[in-house]
Every structure is written in C-alpha cells, then in structure tokens.
Design a protein around this motif. Sequence first.
Motif, PDB file in Angstrom:
ATOM      1  N   GLY A 139       2.939  14.628   6.632  1.00  0.00           N
ATOM      2  CA  GLY A 139       1.861  13.645   6.724  1.00  0.00           C
ATOM      3  C   GLY A 139       2.200  12.334   6.049  1.00  0.00           C
ATOM      4  O   GLY A 139       1.340  11.713   5.414  1.00  0.00           O
ATOM      5  N   VAL A 140       3.457  11.895   6.178  1.00  0.00           N
ATOM      6  CA  VAL A 140       3.878  10.658   5.519  1.00  0.00           C
ATOM      7  C   VAL A 140       4.248   9.611   6.565  1.00  0.00           C
ATOM      8  O   VAL A 140       4.654   9.940   7.681  1.00  0.00           O
ATOM      9  CB  VAL A 140       5.081  10.908   4.588  1.00  0.00           C
ATOM     10  CG1 VAL A 140       4.724  11.920   3.514  1.00  0.00           C
ATOM     11  CG2 VAL A 140       6.305  11.384   5.382  1.00  0.00           C
ATOM     12  N   PRO A 141       4.130   8.324   6.216  1.00  0.00           N
ATOM     13  CA  PRO A 141       4.497   7.256   7.149  1.00  0.00           C
ATOM     14  C   PRO A 141       6.008   7.117   7.281  1.00  0.00           C
ATOM     15  O   PRO A 141       6.765   7.551   6.412  1.00  0.00           O
ATOM     16  CB  PRO A 141       3.882   6.004   6.514  1.00  0.00           C
ATOM     17  CG  PRO A 141       3.784   6.326   5.055  1.00  0.00           C
ATOM     18  CD  PRO A 141       3.528   7.802   4.972  1.00  0.00           C
ATOM     19  N   VAL A 142       6.415   6.518   8.382  1.00  0.00           N
ATOM     20  CA  VAL A 142       7.841   6.283   8.650  1.00  0.00           C
ATOM     21  C   VAL A 142       8.081   4.784   8.762  1.00  0.00           C
ATOM     22  O   VAL A 142       7.434   4.102   9.566  1.00  0.00           O
ATOM     23  CB  VAL A 142       8.297   6.973   9.951  1.00  0.00           C
ATOM     24  CG1 VAL A 142       9.765   6.662  10.237  1.00  0.00           C
ATOM     25  CG2 VAL A 142       8.075   8.478   9.869  1.00  0.00           C
ATOM     26  N   LEU A 157       9.484  15.975  -0.064  1.00  0.00           N
ATOM     27  CA  LEU A 157       8.992  14.684   0.418  1.00  0.00           C
ATOM     28  C   LEU A 157       7.557  14.450  -0.036  1.00  0.00           C
ATOM     29  O   LEU A 157       7.202  13.362  -0.500  1.00  0.00           O
ATOM     30  CB  LEU A 157       9.082  14.639   1.942  1.00  0.00           C
ATOM     31  CG  LEU A 157       8.642  13.347   2.643  1.00  0.00           C
ATOM     32  CD1 LEU A 157       9.453  12.174   2.138  1.00  0.00           C
ATOM     33  CD2 LEU A 157       8.792  13.493   4.150  1.00  0.00           C
ATOM     34  N   ARG A 158       6.726  15.484   0.071  1.00  0.00           N
ATOM     35  CA  ARG A 158       5.335  15.361  -0.351  1.00  0.00           C
ATOM     36  C   ARG A 158       5.218  15.088  -1.851  1.00  0.00           C
ATOM     37  O   ARG A 158       4.376  14.316  -2.302  1.00  0.00           O
ATOM     38  CB  ARG A 158       4.579  16.644  -0.019  1.00  0.00           C
ATOM     39  CG  ARG A 158       4.242  16.843   1.447  1.00  0.00           C
ATOM     40  CD  ARG A 158       3.675  18.228   1.647  1.00  0.00           C
ATOM     41  NE  ARG A 158       3.220  18.453   3.019  1.00  0.00           N
ATOM     42  CZ  ARG A 158       2.966  19.650   3.525  1.00  0.00           C
ATOM     43  NH1 ARG A 158       3.119  20.725   2.765  1.00  0.00           N
ATOM     44  NH2 ARG A 158       2.561  19.778   4.763  1.00  0.00           N
ATOM     45  N   GLU A 159       6.085  15.737  -2.631  1.00  0.00           N
ATOM     46  CA  GLU A 159       5.950  15.691  -4.085  1.00  0.00           C
ATOM     47  C   GLU A 159       6.755  14.579  -4.746  1.00  0.00           C
ATOM     48  O   GLU A 159       6.549  14.291  -5.930  1.00  0.00           O
ATOM     49  CB  GLU A 159       6.400  17.041  -4.674  1.00  0.00           C
ATOM     50  CG  GLU A 159       5.557  18.221  -4.200  1.00  0.00           C
ATOM     51  CD  GLU A 159       6.129  19.556  -4.640  1.00  0.00           C
ATOM     52  OE1 GLU A 159       7.260  19.554  -5.207  1.00  0.00           O
ATOM     53  OE2 GLU A 159       5.476  20.591  -4.414  1.00  0.00           O
ATOM     54  N   SER A 160       7.663  13.958  -4.001  1.00  0.00           N
ATOM     55  CA  SER A 160       8.600  13.028  -4.628  1.00  0.00           C
ATOM     56  C   SER A 160       7.942  11.748  -5.138  1.00  0.00           C
ATOM     57  O   SER A 160       8.242  11.264  -6.222  1.00  0.00           O
ATOM     58  CB  SER A 160       9.719  12.665  -3.646  1.00  0.00           C
ATOM     59  OG  SER A 160       9.193  11.928  -2.553  1.00  0.00           O
ATOM     60  N   ALA A 178       0.812  -1.217   0.000  1.00  0.00           N
ATOM     61  CA  ALA A 178       0.000   0.000   0.000  1.00  0.00           C
ATOM     62  C   ALA A 178       0.849   1.272   0.000  1.00  0.00           C
ATOM     63  O   ALA A 178       0.358   2.346  -0.348  1.00  0.00           O
ATOM     64  CB  ALA A 178      -0.932   0.007   1.207  1.00  0.00           C
ATOM     65  N   LEU A 179       2.120   1.151   0.385  1.00  0.00           N
ATOM     66  CA  LEU A 179       2.986   2.332   0.454  1.00  0.00           C
ATOM     67  C   LEU A 179       3.891   2.451  -0.769  1.00  0.00           C
ATOM     68  O   LEU A 179       4.638   3.431  -0.891  1.00  0.00           O
ATOM     69  CB  LEU A 179       3.848   2.282   1.722  1.00  0.00           C
ATOM     70  CG  LEU A 179       3.087   2.326   3.054  1.00  0.00           C
ATOM     71  CD1 LEU A 179       4.067   2.348   4.214  1.00  0.00           C
ATOM     72  CD2 LEU A 179       2.166   3.531   3.113  1.00  0.00           C
ATOM     73  N   ARG A 180       3.846   1.483  -1.656  1.00  0.00           N
ATOM     74  CA  ARG A 180       4.659   1.551  -2.867  1.00  0.00           C
ATOM     75  C   ARG A 180       4.181   2.709  -3.749  1.00  0.00           C
ATOM     76  O   ARG A 180       2.992   2.884  -3.969  1.00  0.00           O
ATOM     77  CB  ARG A 180       4.569   0.249  -3.650  1.00  0.00           C
ATOM     78  CG  ARG A 180       5.106  -0.961  -2.910  1.00  0.00           C
ATOM     79  CD  ARG A 180       6.572  -1.158  -3.196  1.00  0.00           C
ATOM     80  NE  ARG A 180       7.138  -2.272  -2.446  1.00  0.00           N
ATOM     81  CZ  ARG A 180       8.296  -2.825  -2.732  1.00  0.00           C
ATOM     82  NH1 ARG A 180       9.003  -2.402  -3.754  1.00  0.00           N
ATOM     83  NH2 ARG A 180       8.759  -3.822  -1.994  1.00  0.00           N
ATOM     84  N   GLY A 181       5.120   3.501  -4.227  1.00  0.00           N
ATOM     85  CA  GLY A 181       4.773   4.614  -5.091  1.00  0.00           C
ATOM     86  C   GLY A 181       4.264   5.828  -4.342  1.00  0.00           C
ATOM     87  O   GLY A 181       3.821   6.798  -4.960  1.00  0.00           O
ATOM     88  N   ARG A 182       4.334   5.792  -2.999  1.00  0.00           N
ATOM     89  CA  ARG A 182       3.891   6.921  -2.181  1.00  0.00           C
ATOM     90  C   ARG A 182       5.076   7.505  -1.430  1.00  0.00           C
ATOM     91  O   ARG A 182       6.059   6.812  -1.175  1.00  0.00           O
ATOM     92  CB  ARG A 182       2.834   6.467  -1.172  1.00  0.00           C
ATOM     93  CG  ARG A 182       1.499   6.085  -1.750  1.00  0.00           C
ATOM     94  CD  ARG A 182       0.559   5.656  -0.635  1.00  0.00           C
ATOM     95  NE  ARG A 182       0.544   6.605   0.480  1.00  0.00           N
ATOM     96  CZ  ARG A 182       0.020   6.324   1.680  1.00  0.00           C
ATOM     97  NH1 ARG A 182      -0.506   5.134   1.912  1.00  0.00           N
ATOM     98  NH2 ARG A 182       0.031   7.242   2.632  1.00  0.00           N
ATOM     99  N   ASN A 209      11.766  23.144   2.316  1.00  0.00           N
ATOM    100  CA  ASN A 209      12.104  22.505   1.035  1.00  0.00           C
ATOM    101  C   ASN A 209      12.051  20.991   1.151  1.00  0.00           C
ATOM    102  O   ASN A 209      11.576  20.299   0.241  1.00  0.00           O
ATOM    103  CB  ASN A 209      13.498  22.946   0.585  1.00  0.00           C
ATOM    104  CG  ASN A 209      13.544  24.403   0.155  1.00  0.00           C
ATOM    105  OD1 ASN A 209      12.507  24.995  -0.132  1.00  0.00           O
ATOM    106  ND2 ASN A 209      14.730  24.977   0.136  1.00  0.00           N
ATOM    107  N   ALA A 210      12.565  20.476   2.280  1.00  0.00           N
ATOM    108  CA  ALA A 210      12.584  19.024   2.462  1.00  0.00           C
ATOM    109  C   ALA A 210      11.168  18.463   2.573  1.00  0.00           C
ATOM    110  O   ALA A 210      10.852  17.422   2.000  1.00  0.00           O
ATOM    111  CB  ALA A 210      13.395  18.668   3.706  1.00  0.00           C
ATOM    112  N   VAL A 211      10.307  19.161   3.318  1.00  0.00           N
ATOM    113  CA  VAL A 211       8.922  18.703   3.469  1.00  0.00           C
ATOM    114  C   VAL A 211       8.203  18.735   2.128  1.00  0.00           C
ATOM    115  O   VAL A 211       7.484  17.796   1.763  1.00  0.00           O
ATOM    116  CB  VAL A 211       8.175  19.576   4.502  1.00  0.00           C
ATOM    117  CG1 VAL A 211       6.674  19.270   4.471  1.00  0.00           C
ATOM    118  CG2 VAL A 211       8.729  19.327   5.900  1.00  0.00           C
TER     119      VAL A 211
END
Length: 277
Positions: free
Chosen positions: A165-168, A127-130, A51-55, A122-124
């Motif tokens: 708002g991303v998982p770790v 991370l959101r857009e990557s 479920a986290l692939r590609g996110r 910039n990092a956030v």
Amino acid sequence: MVASKPDVSEPTRRARPRSSASALWQTLMTVDRGLVGLTGRLRVTGGIPAALRGRPVLLAANHIGVFDSFVLVAACRRLGIAPRFLIAGGMMDAPVMGPVLSACGHLRVDRGKSHVTEAFGNAVRALRESGVPVLVYPEGRISHDPGLWPERGKTGVARMALAAGVPVIPISQWGAHEAAYWGCDTVRGWSDFTPIAASWLRAVRDRPTFQVRFGAPVDLSGLSAGTPGDAVRAHRRIMHAITDGLVPLRRAEPDRPKFHDPTRPTDGHSPWRPGAV
C-alpha cells in the motif's frame, strides 16, 4: 525544513540524507557523490513530494548500465534522501561486500523458487516498516533492448507496491551508460575488468552528463493486491511512467544511444518504447 514553494525541477544542493540512515551508509553516499562528480556531470530534475517525506515509498528506475546505481544514489543524496536497495541474495552473501550492504540496511531478495514467497513477504514487511524510500529496478537487469529503452520487466515491484500500500515514484535516467561498458556477466579476472576500467577512465576525461528525473507518483488508484490482473495493470502504469520521463531526457537520441557499448547484449526488446508494437 521545506520551502513554501519548492522548485522541484532544480533540487537544492544543501539537502542531506535523513539521519535515520546508518552512519556507514551516509559515509558511503558521500564517497559515491565524489565518485560520480569525478566521472561526469549530474543533473537532477523533479523531486519527492513533501507529503511523502519520511514515509515508505518505492522508487522505480530504468536500468541502463553498471554505473547507474552510483548515479541514482548521488541523485537521491542531492534530494536529501537515503534509499535502501533491493539486492540479490548472491551479492548479500559475497565476502566483505555482503556484510557492508547488510550493515547499510539494504534489503535482500532471493530469487530461487523455494524462497520467492518468503522473500516477497519479507520485502513487503520491510517496506511497510522502513519509513525510508526503497529503490528498485522493475526490469531486473540492464536493458538488452538495442535502443536502451526499458525492457518488459516483471510484476514484482507492482505487486510489492499494491501489497504494501505504498506509492511509487518513477525515476527516469539517461547518460550513466556512458560511464562504463556493460562488460560481462561475471568478472573472473583482470582481462574481464579491463574494458570496464578503460571505459570509465575515458568517461573521466570526457565527463558525460548524467540526467535523473523523479516523476510524479504513479496513479495506482482502482488497483488492489487481491484483484486478478491488477499487478499487471500496475506494472504497465509504472513502466509507462518511467518511459514517459525518459523521452525528454534523450530527445536527441530517440532511436538508439549515440554512445556505442560493444559489450552490451542487444538481444532484448522494449514494449514500452514510443511507437513500439
């Protein structure tokens, strides 16, 4: 393609990094695989949930030696992911290396106080857009703890996870410290590099085992970026998850590593080590 019931304890060797990674980064990951294979034996357990692939996702790993980033790249390649690294601005500014790292899509982090707010934003945003995993070291340096347990670290990674708002995904690793000595802070000449090179050649001969375990996503429920104290709570959960995954990897070395590196500083302290006060 994902199997209906994947065995995450034994990742497939046929997996390949996402095609979204630059051709240069994919090539370097292939070279890295050969280097790690020459140096020792890689064992990867756990995995990335389908479920986290590609996110966007943060991969948070303990830092145990100068060779462990090579091992982590090889482990990620085996899982079929091509992570970006958060890299200090000094390395990104270095001749040759800097342009290569930038071309590979790695993310710059400037540690100077005047740049912190901008760098964090910039990092956030990156991370959101990557859409790809970003690999980070919450400790910020190779552990100075005598037992090589994770040091306290800082809350930057936790704050990034909450803000974006991303998982770790916690990554625990053991064995890469046997591939090369810590050496010194700055290599100024061949005399500084000699111990590192000699220890690496010894590893090629002895072929240590590099263990990398990908844990389950850290539970950050109930925490938010705007709540005072939540970044500290998130950081604590992340570091405990990394340490919990490390315990079984070094079961035969519960106190201190059997491999002695005379160059590594041991003036640090781990508050996460089992039984630590």
